[in-house]
Design an enzyme around this catalytic site. Structure first.
Site, mmCIF file in Angstrom:
data_model
loop_
_atom_site.group_PDB
_atom_site.id
_atom_site.type_symbol
_atom_site.label_atom_id
_atom_site.label_comp_id
_atom_site.label_asym_id
_atom_site.label_seq_id
_atom_site.Cartn_x
_atom_site.Cartn_y
_atom_site.Cartn_z
ATOM 1 N N LYS A 54 0.837 -1.216 0.000
ATOM 2 C CA LYS A 54 0.000 0.000 0.000
ATOM 3 C C LYS A 54 0.863 1.255 0.000
ATOM 4 C CE LYS A 54 -1.486 1.897 3.919
ATOM 5 N NZ LYS A 54 -1.514 3.286 4.339
ATOM 6 N N ASN A 55 1.838 1.300 0.898
ATOM 7 C CA ASN A 55 2.599 2.538 1.045
ATOM 8 C C ASN A 55 3.558 2.793 -0.112
ATOM 9 O OD1 ASN A 55 1.169 3.205 3.287
ATOM 10 N ND2 ASN A 55 2.735 2.594 4.768
ATOM 11 N N CYS A 86 -5.273 8.504 8.360
ATOM 12 C CA CYS A 86 -5.285 7.951 9.719
ATOM 13 C C CYS A 86 -4.636 8.958 10.666
ATOM 14 C CB CYS A 86 -4.511 6.638 9.777
ATOM 15 S SG CYS A 86 -5.436 5.219 9.202
ATOM 16 N N ARG A 130 0.422 14.767 12.694
ATOM 17 C CA ARG A 130 1.525 14.299 11.844
ATOM 18 C C ARG A 130 1.977 15.457 10.950
ATOM 19 N NH1 ARG A 130 -1.012 8.919 9.440
ATOM 20 N NH2 ARG A 130 1.056 8.536 8.579
ATOM 21 N N ILE A 143 4.069 18.070 8.395
ATOM 22 C CA ILE A 143 4.749 17.865 7.105
ATOM 23 C C ILE A 143 5.819 18.940 6.900
ATOM 24 C CG2 ILE A 143 2.894 16.567 5.943
ATOM 25 C CD1 ILE A 143 2.138 19.226 4.519
ATOM 26 N N ASP A 171 4.210 0.387 12.084
ATOM 27 C CA ASP A 171 2.918 -0.080 11.568
ATOM 28 C C ASP A 171 2.556 -1.479 12.074
ATOM 29 O OD1 ASP A 171 2.704 2.299 10.245
ATOM 30 O OD2 ASP A 171 3.414 1.526 8.334
ATOM 31 N N ARG A 223 -8.548 0.352 4.160
ATOM 32 C CA ARG A 223 -7.514 1.202 3.545
ATOM 33 C C ARG A 223 -6.252 0.400 3.253
ATOM 34 N NH1 ARG A 223 -8.360 6.821 6.208
ATOM 35 N NH2 ARG A 223 -7.147 7.422 4.441
HETATM 36 N N1 EPU Z 1 7.536 13.913 10.907
HETATM 37 C C1 EPU Z 1 7.804 15.236 11.191
HETATM 38 N N2 EPU Z 1 7.810 16.133 10.156
HETATM 39 C C2 EPU Z 1 7.559 15.760 8.876
HETATM 40 C C3 EPU Z 1 7.275 14.422 8.603
HETATM 41 C C4 EPU Z 1 7.276 13.507 9.646
HETATM 42 O O1 EPU Z 1 8.028 15.605 12.333
HETATM 43 O O2 EPU Z 1 7.580 16.614 7.994
HETATM 44 C C5 EPU Z 1 7.548 12.924 12.003
HETATM 45 C C6 EPU Z 1 6.167 12.299 12.205
HETATM 46 O O3 EPU Z 1 5.368 13.078 13.065
HETATM 47 C C7 EPU Z 1 6.531 10.949 12.792
HETATM 48 C C8 EPU Z 1 7.828 10.601 12.085
HETATM 49 O O4 EPU Z 1 8.359 11.834 11.609
HETATM 50 O O5 EPU Z 1 6.770 11.067 14.166
HETATM 51 C C9 EPU Z 1 7.692 9.623 10.954
HETATM 52 O O6 EPU Z 1 6.787 10.106 10.006
HETATM 53 P P1 EPU Z 1 6.929 9.780 8.461
HETATM 54 O O7 EPU Z 1 6.948 11.042 7.696
HETATM 55 O O8 EPU Z 1 8.027 8.796 8.227
HETATM 56 O O9 EPU Z 1 5.569 9.079 8.193
HETATM 57 P P2 EPU Z 1 4.717 9.202 6.904
HETATM 58 O O10 EPU Z 1 5.575 9.268 5.688
HETATM 59 O O11 EPU Z 1 3.671 10.244 7.047
HETATM 60 C C10 EPU Z 1 4.629 6.658 6.363
HETATM 61 C C11 EPU Z 1 3.526 5.671 6.233
HETATM 62 C C12 EPU Z 1 2.971 5.336 7.605
HETATM 63 C C13 EPU Z 1 4.094 4.826 8.491
HETATM 64 C C14 EPU Z 1 5.257 5.844 8.534
HETATM 65 C C15 EPU Z 1 6.457 5.332 9.290
HETATM 66 C C16 EPU Z 1 2.596 6.283 4.106
HETATM 67 C C17 EPU Z 1 1.485 6.929 3.375
HETATM 68 N N3 EPU Z 1 2.476 6.244 5.416
HETATM 69 O O12 EPU Z 1 4.006 7.803 6.930
HETATM 70 O O13 EPU Z 1 2.038 4.301 7.408
HETATM 71 O O14 EPU Z 1 3.609 4.629 9.796
HETATM 72 O O15 EPU Z 1 5.671 6.145 7.186
HETATM 73 O O16 EPU Z 1 6.956 4.172 8.720
HETATM 74 O O17 EPU Z 1 3.550 5.790 3.508
HETATM 75 C C18 EPU Z 1 0.169 2.981 7.868
HETATM 76 O O18 EPU Z 1 0.424 2.351 6.826
HETATM 77 O O19 EPU Z 1 -0.691 2.588 8.716
HETATM 78 C C19 EPU Z 1 0.886 4.212 8.138
HETATM 79 C C20 EPU Z 1 0.465 5.105 9.028
#
Ligand code: EPU
Length: 417
Positions: A22-23, A116, A121, A123, A304, A396
């Site tokens: 998925k991711n 979710c 979270r 960016i 995850d 999802r």
């Molecule tokens: N973070 C920041 N600033 C940012 C981005 C992230 O502080 O600009 C922090 C987040 O708050 C968190 C950490 O960094 O504490 C990790 O976040 P990351 O950006 O790696 O997560 P993501 O890219 O938003 C993806 C997956 C998630 C998975 C995480 C960690 C997707 C769409 N989502 O999220 O998947 O938990 O990486 O591996 O790829 C799931 O599949 O259930 C899911 C939530």
């Protein structure tokens, strides 16, 4: 609204086929719009998040044909239209439209992502990357406006090795002028998958899967055919379910290396594991030892799988400690598990889990992986029917969940609420 009904207490037996990740899929779909001709993706999972992404691509004017596990995307006629609302609000990974549209058109307006929301979270690291490449970024009434006359390669150091930020910067930089270096990049397998697709489209990206990624911008990208990697989180969920029910399951179509952190923990608990080239056999039964687990960035134990693992640890003897160092408060499944008789308390970033038998209850999934945890918990319950509402979250990320579980001998069905 539907709910999942689970009459547990049956060990899972048989073989389960794991779908494409998925991711990866939800990053590869937006990546495709960087090409000037058709991109074909194989091993596409049939998930609600994928369907939403396709809606977004069609809104932009892409021609999309989706049949079974293959999708053909022709983005040659797309336009950058503002998307402050609509489908972008339904999923978190719509943030990849920022990098993809910026990379292709130098501009984008994208509503802040939904998805979710188990905790805030941010960016900020994505934005920092876009700005380093020369874009101006502003938040206007809940939509991110991005604009760049010309994107120029830059050096970006990520304060946190974020999966989303790493991929988003790769998307924006693939067609930028000059070279980009991402330092402290995330190393998850999905990042390698996106880099592999982009390179097949003509990009020049080196180092994906390490903490330094180098991107040499090119003027144009072309179509190609790519097969999505197997979903390591879906695979891990079935491995945990097999162990929790004391079953014997062959998890097929996986890359065992991607699951090493989980495999090591299962072995430490006393689960038998046989690794083959593209499959893993899990033989459960117990008694299981308590273990401590720390969820970290890849190659550490995946956050995850933290919630599903919580359910398994309720079946271990003694006290286990499960800490999440990626998200500080991803424990919404805990109160629901407690309703099922689990003895768990949350202290800071850790769940402290004392082994106990679970009982049937009506519980609610509040996010995708919390939902998976509740399904696993329900499968262990020996008497009565566990009802899990919030199935839309589970849909999802787990395609054909009921069919797959039933083929393994579980007594699970959907019921309209
Ligand atoms: N973070 C920041 N600033 C940012 C981005 C992230 O502080 O600009 C922090 C987040 O708050 C968190 C950490 O960094 O504490 C990790 O976040 P990351 O950006 O790696 O997560 P993501 O890219 O938003 C993806 C997956 C998630 C998975 C995480 C960690 C997707 C769409 N989502 O999220 O998947 O938990 O990486 O591996 O790829 C799931 O599949 O259930 C899911 C939530």
């Amino acid at each position: 609204m539907e709910k999942l009904m689970i009459s547990g207490g049956r060990p899972l037996h048989g073989t389960v086929q794991i779908s494409g990740a998925k991711n990866s899929a939800i990053a590869l779909l937006p990546a495709a719009i960087l090409a000037e001709s058709e991109v074909v993706l194989d091993n596409l999972p049939q998930l609600s998040d994928v369907a939403v992404y396709i809606e977004i691509l069609e809104d932009l004017g892409a021609t999309v044909t989706w049949e079974d596990n293959q999708i053909k995307i022709n983005p040659s006629h797309i336009k950058s239209i503002p998307m402050p609302n609509g489908p972008v609000k339904k999923l978190r990974a719509s943030y990849y439209m920022m990098g993809a549209l910026l990379g292709r058109f130098g501009e984008a307006i994208i509503g802040l992502p939904g998805g979710c929301n188990f905790e805030p979270r941010p960016i900020d690291q994505h934005i920092k990357g876009f700005e380093a490449l020369g874009a101006t970024v502003s938040n206007e009434h809940g939509a991110i406006h991005l604009h760049a006359k010309e994107l120029r390669g830059a050096r970006v150091y990520l304060d946190v090795s974020s999966v989303g930020a790493t991929i988003n910067i790769m998307l924006a930089a693939a067609r930028a002028k000059g070279s980009t270096i991402i330092e402290n990049a995330a190393k998850e397998p999905e990042i390698i998958d996106v880099a592999t697709l982009l390179n097949s489209m003509g990009a020049i990206i080196k180092g994906a899967g390490t903490e330094t990624i180098r991107i040499e911008g090119v003027k144009e990208l072309h179509g190609c055919r790519h097969s999505i990697i197997p979903d390591r989180i879906q695979a891990g969920t079935y491995m945990i379910a097999a162990a929790a029910t004391g079953g014997n399951v062959l998890i097929d179509n996986v890359i065992p290396k991607h699951l090493e952190a989980l495999t090591a923990k299962l072995i430490e608990m006393g689960v038998k594991i046989e690794e083959l080239d593209e499959s893993i056999r899990v033989i459960g039964g117990g008694p299981y030892h308590h273990v401590d687990v720390k969820a970290l960035v890849y190659p550490g134990f995946p956050t995850d799988l933290q919630s599903p693992m919580t359910s398994l640890l309720t079946q271990a003897e003694g006290v286990s400690v499960l800490s999440d160092f990626v998200y500080s408060n991803r424990f919404k499944h805990v109160p629901e598990l407690v309703r099922m008789g689990a003895k768990i308390r949350v202290e800071g970033r850790s769940a402290i889990i004392e082994g106990s038998k679970l009982n049937a209850a009506k519980v609610k999934a509040t996010d995708l992986r919390a939902g998976a945890a509740l399904v696993i918990a329900g499968l262990t319950v020996e008497e009565g029917i566990t009802e899990v509402s919030g199935v839309e979250f589970i849909d999802r990320g787990y395609d054909h969940l009921v069919t797959k579980l039933r083929s393994l001998g579980a007594d699970v069905w959907r019921q309209t609420e």
